[in-house]
Design an enzyme around this catalytic site. Structure first.
Site, PDB file in Angstrom:
ATOM      1  N   ARG A 193     -40.228  61.544 -70.981  1.00  0.00           N
ATOM      2  CA  ARG A 193     -39.767  62.913 -70.415  1.00  0.00           C
ATOM      3  C   ARG A 193     -41.069  63.925 -70.652  1.00  0.00           C
ATOM      4  NH1 ARG A 193     -37.897  67.482 -73.518  1.00  0.00           N
ATOM      5  NH2 ARG A 193     -36.273  68.744 -72.200  1.00  0.00           N
ATOM      6  N   LEU A 217     -24.557  77.468 -50.326  1.00  0.00           N
ATOM      7  CA  LEU A 217     -24.820  76.388 -49.740  1.00  0.00           C
ATOM      8  C   LEU A 217     -24.723  76.314 -48.196  1.00  0.00           C
ATOM      9  CD1 LEU A 217     -25.910  73.317 -50.268  1.00  0.00           C
ATOM     10  CD2 LEU A 217     -23.741  72.744 -49.859  1.00  0.00           C
ATOM     11  N   ARG A 255     -29.784  68.350 -43.454  1.00  0.00           N
ATOM     12  CA  ARG A 255     -29.803  69.158 -44.861  1.00  0.00           C
ATOM     13  C   ARG A 255     -30.483  68.565 -45.905  1.00  0.00           C
ATOM     14  NH1 ARG A 255     -24.097  71.606 -46.946  1.00  0.00           N
ATOM     15  NH2 ARG A 255     -23.865  69.174 -47.318  1.00  0.00           N
ATOM     16  N   TYR A 264     -28.242  65.673 -53.437  1.00  0.00           N
ATOM     17  CA  TYR A 264     -27.166  64.785 -53.032  1.00  0.00           C
ATOM     18  C   TYR A 264     -26.592  65.514 -51.620  1.00  0.00           C
ATOM     19  CZ  TYR A 264     -23.394  68.081 -54.753  1.00  0.00           C
ATOM     20  OH  TYR A 264     -22.642  69.178 -54.727  1.00  0.00           O
ATOM     21  N   GLU A 281     -19.287  81.723 -52.675  1.00  0.00           N
ATOM     22  CA  GLU A 281     -18.378  80.793 -52.090  1.00  0.00           C
ATOM     23  C   GLU A 281     -17.603  80.199 -53.161  1.00  0.00           C
ATOM     24  OE1 GLU A 281     -21.613  77.803 -51.446  1.00  0.00           O
ATOM     25  OE2 GLU A 281     -22.550  78.364 -53.109  1.00  0.00           O
ATOM     26  N   LYS A 334     -29.087  71.588 -52.156  1.00  0.00           N
ATOM     27  CA  LYS A 334     -28.095  70.784 -52.766  1.00  0.00           C
ATOM     28  C   LYS A 334     -28.378  69.957 -53.698  1.00  0.00           C
ATOM     29  CE  LYS A 334     -23.807  68.539 -50.974  1.00  0.00           C
ATOM     30  NZ  LYS A 334     -22.793  69.577 -51.472  1.00  0.00           N
TER      31      LYS A 334
HETATM   32  N1  PDD Z   1     -19.660  70.327 -52.014  1.00  0.00           N
HETATM   33  N2  PDD Z   1     -20.749  75.159 -51.327  1.00  0.00           N
HETATM   34  C1  PDD Z   1     -20.958  74.204 -52.160  1.00  0.00           C
HETATM   35  C2  PDD Z   1     -21.357  75.144 -53.527  1.00  0.00           C
HETATM   36  C3  PDD Z   1     -20.527  73.012 -52.289  1.00  0.00           C
HETATM   37  O1  PDD Z   1     -20.881  72.081 -53.348  1.00  0.00           O
HETATM   38  C4  PDD Z   1     -20.304  72.452 -50.888  1.00  0.00           C
HETATM   39  C5  PDD Z   1     -20.043  70.844 -50.882  1.00  0.00           C
HETATM   40  C6  PDD Z   1     -19.994  73.478 -49.943  1.00  0.00           C
HETATM   41  C7  PDD Z   1     -19.407  72.876 -48.451  1.00  0.00           C
HETATM   42  O2  PDD Z   1     -20.631  72.034 -48.078  1.00  0.00           O
HETATM   43  P1  PDD Z   1     -20.187  70.979 -46.755  1.00  0.00           P
HETATM   44  O3  PDD Z   1     -19.358  71.652 -45.992  1.00  0.00           O
HETATM   45  O4  PDD Z   1     -21.704  70.584 -46.327  1.00  0.00           O
HETATM   46  O5  PDD Z   1     -19.613  69.950 -47.681  1.00  0.00           O
HETATM   47  C8  PDD Z   1     -20.257  74.765 -49.931  1.00  0.00           C
HETATM   48  C9  PDD Z   1     -19.631  68.863 -51.998  1.00  0.00           C
HETATM   49  C10 PDD Z   1     -18.502  68.551 -50.941  1.00  0.00           C
HETATM   50  C11 PDD Z   1     -19.471  68.178 -53.224  1.00  0.00           C
HETATM   51  O6  PDD Z   1     -19.999  68.819 -54.144  1.00  0.00           O
HETATM   52  O7  PDD Z   1     -18.571  67.285 -53.416  1.00  0.00           O
END
Ligand code: PDD
Length: 286
Positions: A101, A206, A52, A33, A182, A150
């Site tokens: 499945r 990420l 990405r 996503y 993170e 992601k």
């Molecule tokens: N989340 N680290 C993780 C684990 C994340 O899920 C996200 C983003 C980030 C930051 O990435 P970016 O700057 O590309 O949004 C870092 C999104 C916003 C979400 O899951 O809603």
């Protein structure tokens, strides 16, 4: 309000949108996503998110459901149809379904499932939470080892947010082998004696699109940056801290595990980076 959403080539009301119960996104979290923010009705860093997304798809040997140009067109069309001035566009692509499945991937000609929807967030830029700053807790990082992809496996990040909520806080930072990886849905930073410290890129985190932009802007503003491993104790002794993500931009952190940072209000570097990021991103929005 009934949103218009996009599913597999069709724009339709959210109440009429359906996906198979055999979809591998649903059964196996076999999907990726992106979340792209919208300011002034325009997309922030669409290019970064599209690149990405392609990387996530490639790493999982998953088909792209459509081209980058088509994706941009769908994002814009949804923003327009749903009158989004400030908000988010959520995009998900899964490996689809071949009607049963099975752990084994379906045949290569199985069509991926693509879903996009908008979220209206009128206070995304002028967010009261950013004026207050976030309180965070630290918890163990027990996620899988490919956090650079992601994927939609978001159960543990959700549990982390719930642990924070139960503790009267806003979010959690994750710790692995004694170091902060993170946040549950954002990248993590602290500032000490004017130097911004954040974990370097690897498969452990990420590769945030906001991270990349904010570090570039910080360097342009002559701020010192150190990309290295750091402990939660270092962060607790910091002058200030913050997180970055597409959904919250630069979010100041004012408390870690009950320890107040500085005077307990958002720090000057976090505030400045938030302003610069919002300003520059609006100018470059598409
Ligand atoms: N989340 N680290 C993780 C684990 C994340 O899920 C996200 C983003 C980030 C930051 O990435 P970016 O700057 O590309 O949004 C870092 C999104 C916003 C979400 O899951 O809603």
């Amino acid at each position: 309000m009934t949103r218009t959403v996009y599913v597999n080539g069709v724009y339709l009301p959210e109440t009429e949108a359906t996906v198979s119960i055999f979809d591998r996104g649903f059964l196996m979290a076999d999907g990726v996503y992106e979340v792209t923010s919208v300011l002034d009705g325009k997309l922030i860093d669409f290019e970064g998110h599209a690149v990405r997304l392609q990387r996530s798809l490639d790493e999982l040997e998953m088909q792209a459901a459509c081209s980058k140009d088509e994706l941009l067109e769908i994002h814009r069309e949804l923003v327009k149809r749903n009158d989004i001035v400030e908000g988010l566009v959520y995009l998900q692509i899964t490996r689809g379904s071949d009607g049963d499945r099975d752990f084994v991937f379906p045949s290569a000609d199985t069509k991926p499932t693509i879903v996009l929807f908008t979220q209206n967030k009128p206070n995304l830029a002028d967010n009261p939470a950013a004026k207050k700053g976030a309180k965070i807790i630290s918890i163990e990082d027990i996620r899988w080892g490919r956090r650079d992809i992601k994927t939609v496996q978001l159960l543990y990040p959700s549990m982390g947010k719930m642990m924070a909520k139960k503790a009267g806080c806003d979010d959690a930072w994750l710790i692995e082998d004694g170091h902060v990886t993170e946040g549950t849905s954002n990248n993590a930073y602290f500032v000490k004696d004017g130097t911004i410290v954040t974990r370097p890129l690897s498969t452990d985190i990420l590769h945030g699109i906001t991270r990349k932009a904010v570090l570039r802007m910080a360097a342009e503003a002559q701020l010192k940056i150190e990309e290295r491993l750091f402990t939660i104790d270092e962060a607790k002794e910091a002058d200030e801290a913050f997180t970055t993500s597409a959904s919250a931009f630069v979010m100041p952190v004012v408390e870690i595990d009950g320890v107040q940072l500085g005077d307990g209000t958002p720090g000057p570097i976090a505030k400045r980076l938030r302003e610069i990021y919002l300003d520059e991103s609006r100018k470059a929005a598409v």
